[in-house]
Design a protein around this motif. Sequence first.
Motif, PDB file in Angstrom:
ATOM      1  N   MET A 292       0.825  -1.203   0.000  1.00 58.23           N
ATOM      2  CA  MET A 292       0.000   0.000   0.000  1.00 58.23           C
ATOM      3  C   MET A 292       0.865   1.261   0.000  1.00 58.23           C
ATOM      4  O   MET A 292       0.565   2.238  -0.687  1.00 58.23           O
ATOM      5  CB  MET A 292      -0.944  -0.020   1.201  1.00 58.23           C
ATOM      6  CG  MET A 292      -2.087  -1.016   1.067  1.00 58.23           C
ATOM      7  SD  MET A 292      -3.256  -0.953   2.452  1.00 58.23           S
ATOM      8  CE  MET A 292      -2.454  -2.027   3.654  1.00 58.23           C
ATOM      9  N   LEU A 293       1.946   1.241   0.768  1.00 56.99           N
ATOM     10  CA  LEU A 293       2.856   2.381   0.788  1.00 56.99           C
ATOM     11  C   LEU A 293       3.528   2.565  -0.574  1.00 56.99           C
ATOM     12  O   LEU A 293       3.640   3.687  -1.082  1.00 56.99           O
ATOM     13  CB  LEU A 293       3.912   2.191   1.877  1.00 56.99           C
ATOM     14  CG  LEU A 293       3.409   2.217   3.325  1.00 56.99           C
ATOM     15  CD1 LEU A 293       4.508   1.784   4.275  1.00 56.99           C
ATOM     16  CD2 LEU A 293       2.905   3.597   3.712  1.00 56.99           C
ATOM     17  N   ASP A 294       3.974   1.461  -1.169  1.00 51.08           N
ATOM     18  CA  ASP A 294       4.651   1.546  -2.464  1.00 51.08           C
ATOM     19  C   ASP A 294       3.721   2.088  -3.556  1.00 51.08           C
ATOM     20  O   ASP A 294       4.161   2.850  -4.430  1.00 51.08           O
ATOM     21  CB  ASP A 294       5.185   0.173  -2.871  1.00 51.08           C
ATOM     22  CG  ASP A 294       6.439  -0.223  -2.102  1.00 51.08           C
ATOM     23  OD1 ASP A 294       7.092   0.670  -1.532  1.00 51.08           O
ATOM     24  OD2 ASP A 294       6.763  -1.435  -2.076  1.00 51.08           O
ATOM     25  N   ALA A 295       2.458   1.693  -3.512  1.00 50.83           N
ATOM     26  CA  ALA A 295       1.514   2.168  -4.527  1.00 50.83           C
ATOM     27  C   ALA A 295       1.389   3.685  -4.481  1.00 50.83           C
ATOM     28  O   ALA A 295       1.363   4.357  -5.529  1.00 50.83           O
ATOM     29  CB  ALA A 295       0.151   1.510  -4.321  1.00 50.83           C
ATOM     30  N   LEU A 296       1.330   4.259  -3.279  1.00 57.63           N
ATOM     31  CA  LEU A 296       1.222   5.702  -3.162  1.00 57.63           C
ATOM     32  C   LEU A 296       2.538   6.386  -3.528  1.00 57.63           C
ATOM     33  O   LEU A 296       2.550   7.424  -4.197  1.00 57.63           O
ATOM     34  CB  LEU A 296       0.798   6.080  -1.740  1.00 57.63           C
ATOM     35  CG  LEU A 296       0.524   7.567  -1.505  1.00 57.63           C
ATOM     36  CD1 LEU A 296      -0.582   8.071  -2.432  1.00 57.63           C
ATOM     37  CD2 LEU A 296       0.164   7.841  -0.052  1.00 57.63           C
ATOM     38  N   ARG A 297       3.651   5.800  -3.096  1.00 62.14           N
ATOM     39  CA  ARG A 297       4.953   6.386  -3.434  1.00 62.14           C
ATOM     40  C   ARG A 297       5.125   6.476  -4.951  1.00 62.14           C
ATOM     41  O   ARG A 297       5.566   7.501  -5.485  1.00 62.14           O
ATOM     42  CB  ARG A 297       6.076   5.543  -2.826  1.00 62.14           C
ATOM     43  CG  ARG A 297       6.203   5.626  -1.317  1.00 62.14           C
ATOM     44  CD  ARG A 297       7.121   4.549  -0.804  1.00 62.14           C
ATOM     45  NE  ARG A 297       7.236   4.549   0.652  1.00 62.14           N
ATOM     46  CZ  ARG A 297       7.536   3.472   1.379  1.00 62.14           C
ATOM     47  NH1 ARG A 297       7.755   2.305   0.772  1.00 62.14           N
ATOM     48  NH2 ARG A 297       7.626   3.557   2.686  1.00 62.14           N
ATOM     49  N   TYR A 298       4.799   5.396  -5.632  1.00 59.39           N
ATOM     50  CA  TYR A 298       4.965   5.375  -7.084  1.00 59.39           C
ATOM     51  C   TYR A 298       4.063   6.408  -7.746  1.00 59.39           C
ATOM     52  O   TYR A 298       4.508   7.173  -8.616  1.00 59.39           O
ATOM     53  CB  TYR A 298       4.641   3.984  -7.630  1.00 59.39           C
ATOM     54  CG  TYR A 298       4.707   3.913  -9.136  1.00 59.39           C
ATOM     55  CD1 TYR A 298       5.937   3.853  -9.786  1.00 59.39           C
ATOM     56  CD2 TYR A 298       3.552   3.924  -9.908  1.00 59.39           C
ATOM     57  CE1 TYR A 298       6.014   3.811 -11.174  1.00 59.39           C
ATOM     58  CE2 TYR A 298       3.610   3.881 -11.295  1.00 59.39           C
ATOM     59  CZ  TYR A 298       4.852   3.834 -11.916  1.00 59.39           C
ATOM     60  OH  TYR A 298       4.903   3.792 -13.286  1.00 59.39           O
ATOM     61  N   ALA A 299       2.795   6.454  -7.315  1.00 60.82           N
ATOM     62  CA  ALA A 299       1.860   7.394  -7.930  1.00 60.82           C
ATOM     63  C   ALA A 299       2.314   8.833  -7.724  1.00 60.82           C
ATOM     64  O   ALA A 299       2.271   9.653  -8.651  1.00 60.82           O
ATOM     65  CB  ALA A 299       0.462   7.187  -7.358  1.00 60.82           C
ATOM     66  N   MET A 300       2.788   9.158  -6.538  1.00 58.07           N
ATOM     67  CA  MET A 300       3.209  10.529  -6.266  1.00 58.07           C
ATOM     68  C   MET A 300       4.507  10.866  -7.000  1.00 58.07           C
ATOM     69  O   MET A 300       4.713  12.000  -7.431  1.00 58.07           O
ATOM     70  CB  MET A 300       3.334  10.764  -4.760  1.00 58.07           C
ATOM     71  CG  MET A 300       1.991  10.689  -4.041  1.00 58.07           C
ATOM     72  SD  MET A 300       2.036  11.164  -2.305  1.00 58.07           S
ATOM     73  CE  MET A 300       2.316  12.936  -2.438  1.00 58.07           C
ATOM     74  N   SER A 301       5.375   9.874  -7.178  1.00 55.01           N
ATOM     75  CA  SER A 301       6.596  10.117  -7.936  1.00 55.01           C
ATOM     76  C   SER A 301       6.298  10.383  -9.407  1.00 55.01           C
ATOM     77  O   SER A 301       7.082  11.038 -10.106  1.00 55.01           O
ATOM     78  CB  SER A 301       7.558   8.936  -7.805  1.00 55.01           C
ATOM     79  OG  SER A 301       7.070   7.799  -8.513  1.00 55.01           O
ATOM     80  N   GLU A 302       5.151   9.865  -9.871  1.00 53.74           N
ATOM     81  CA  GLU A 302       4.731  10.070 -11.253  1.00 53.74           C
ATOM     82  C   GLU A 302       3.857  11.318 -11.418  1.00 53.74           C
ATOM     83  O   GLU A 302       3.318  11.564 -12.491  1.00 53.74           O
ATOM     84  CB  GLU A 302       3.959   8.843 -11.744  1.00 53.74           C
ATOM     85  CG  GLU A 302       4.808   7.578 -11.863  1.00 53.74           C
ATOM     86  CD  GLU A 302       5.847   7.699 -12.966  1.00 53.74           C
ATOM     87  OE1 GLU A 302       5.446   7.979 -14.116  1.00 53.74           O
ATOM     88  OE2 GLU A 302       7.041   7.528 -12.674  1.00 53.74           O
ATOM     89  N   GLY A 303       3.691  12.071 -10.321  1.00 49.51           N
ATOM     90  CA  GLY A 303       2.937  13.315 -10.399  1.00 49.51           C
ATOM     91  C   GLY A 303       1.440  13.153 -10.338  1.00 49.51           C
ATOM     92  O   GLY A 303       0.698  13.970 -10.902  1.00 49.51           O
ATOM     93  N   ALA A 304       0.950  12.127  -9.647  1.00 49.17           N
ATOM     94  CA  ALA A 304      -0.487  11.897  -9.533  1.00 49.17           C
ATOM     95  C   ALA A 304      -1.181  13.118  -8.948  1.00 49.17           C
ATOM     96  O   ALA A 304      -0.660  13.783  -8.042  1.00 49.17           O
ATOM     97  CB  ALA A 304      -0.757  10.672  -8.662  1.00 49.17           C
ATOM     98  N   ASP A 305      -2.378  13.418  -9.456  1.00 54.18           N
ATOM     99  CA  ASP A 305      -3.127  14.548  -8.919  1.00 54.18           C
ATOM    100  C   ASP A 305      -3.813  14.151  -7.614  1.00 54.18           C
ATOM    101  O   ASP A 305      -3.781  12.997  -7.196  1.00 54.18           O
ATOM    102  CB  ASP A 305      -4.131  15.083  -9.940  1.00 54.18           C
ATOM    103  CG  ASP A 305      -5.186  14.058 -10.348  1.00 54.18           C
ATOM    104  OD1 ASP A 305      -5.365  13.043  -9.639  1.00 54.18           O
ATOM    105  OD2 ASP A 305      -5.844  14.272 -11.385  1.00 54.18           O
ATOM    106  N   VAL A 306      -4.445  15.138  -6.991  1.00 56.42           N
ATOM    107  CA  VAL A 306      -5.030  14.915  -5.669  1.00 56.42           C
ATOM    108  C   VAL A 306      -6.103  13.836  -5.707  1.00 56.42           C
ATOM    109  O   VAL A 306      -6.173  12.986  -4.803  1.00 56.42           O
ATOM    110  CB  VAL A 306      -5.612  16.240  -5.125  1.00 56.42           C
ATOM    111  CG1 VAL A 306      -6.395  15.983  -3.840  1.00 56.42           C
ATOM    112  CG2 VAL A 306      -4.503  17.247  -4.868  1.00 56.42           C
TER     113      VAL A 306
END
Length: 473
Positions: free
Chosen positions: A242-256
């Motif tokens: 679960m942590l990795d999924a969020l880390r990856y998305a935020m590193s890719e510039g995921a919106d809010v």
Amino acid sequence: MKKSLLGNIMAIAAVLVIGSVTHAATLVTDVTLVDVETGELVNGQSLLIRDGQIAEIATQIDAEGVDVLDGAGGYLIPGLWDSHVHIFSTPTEPDTALPLYLINGVTGIRDMGGLWPFEEQRALQSRIEAGEIIGPRLILSGAWVDASPGSWPGMFLADTPDDAQAIVDQISSEGWAAVKSYSMLNERTYLALAEAAAAKGLPLVGHIPERVALGTAIMAGQDGMEHFGRIPMACSTEEAGMLDALRYAMSEGADVSRVFSIMAERNGIILRTWDSALCSDILGQMTDARLHVSPTLVVADFYLGNWPAPDAERMRMLPSSVLEAWGKPDFRLEAMTDELRALAEDSVALDRHVFGMAHAAGVPILASSDASFANPYLFHGFSLLDELEIYVSAGLTPREALFTATVAPPRFFELDDQDGRITPGRRADLVLLDANPLDGLATLRSPRAVIVGGKVLDRAMLEDMRRRLLLAD
């Protein structure tokens, strides 16, 4: 328009000083002292309160020229603490919040972040300490640090370890009681924040950031964590995923919206992968580290729709502007998907089950509500009593629940003059009750008297404060 209540509070203060409290000392007679730590009851006691402190306790005290409060056999407990509140989210929130806490027996609060400039927060704190305004003792721990752009207005923003170091230097120089970590910090910045806080001798409290494992926060030395949801998540065999999924998305510039969606998906994953043995292990680590938890379990009522009726007394005590704001669509509810709503009751049930496990494991708990005008249907004063009742329903005894609100907070805050004991030399923050609270917490709802900083608010005065709130609009 709602008139300011600070004038009303000051008027009550004047009555206390000029009228009923004409001397520097008060004698409280014929009370049963409740030792919340041990459960011991000592009846037939009298207390002499002088200069805001308990000066003497005995079966009989001869004192002349003092005011007398006849306890009439009532039960005396230390004043309650709410260890997570926000009283600075509007320009006039303290006008309502302070009396609401007192009429509910809450004589101490820890504010965890607001919109007022810090110097104005400190000014109110000083006026309370000086007795110019009657209100609960105020701990200012709202130096919240988040990643850009910040989850709320007015936050300190840190995106790098160097940012974290500079911000902690500023927090320390300004005189805050703690550093508060927030949700969107990246792990490197969070670890730097923890190191900098420790170097300054400041407690690190707050959220476990959404990209940081609970075990990492324990190893980093976080002193207090706010809210409970990250503990069941750490009991999941899929916490790392679960942590990795969020880390990856935020590193890719995921919106809010994408970030919120990923976080929302966690509830279902946790319910499917929660592991009892893993949970026992993480709770043991928390206990060994003395990581204090402010659970704010009562917040779940907002998401479950357990809201009071519009004509409930606690609703009628609020400014009409607050009720109007609470009646508008809320971004937190709008972010809930149908799946989240379907899982809500099961998620809350798991939280409360794990809370019972945490208490049994010895995790230190600080009773807390997250009350704020910015948080719909979380009420200053009232919600702390609701929270304590949730603790009892989760398996704590009334005494154990009271411990989290009377003994644990002042010890965690390392206050020189309070430690949850009723004994000479301690600050006179006390609540006089009609019945033994160790038999049930319902008696907390109608205190016979509240003593805050040595000032006595008897039942008539408390009722007058209640009436002023009901008539304020």
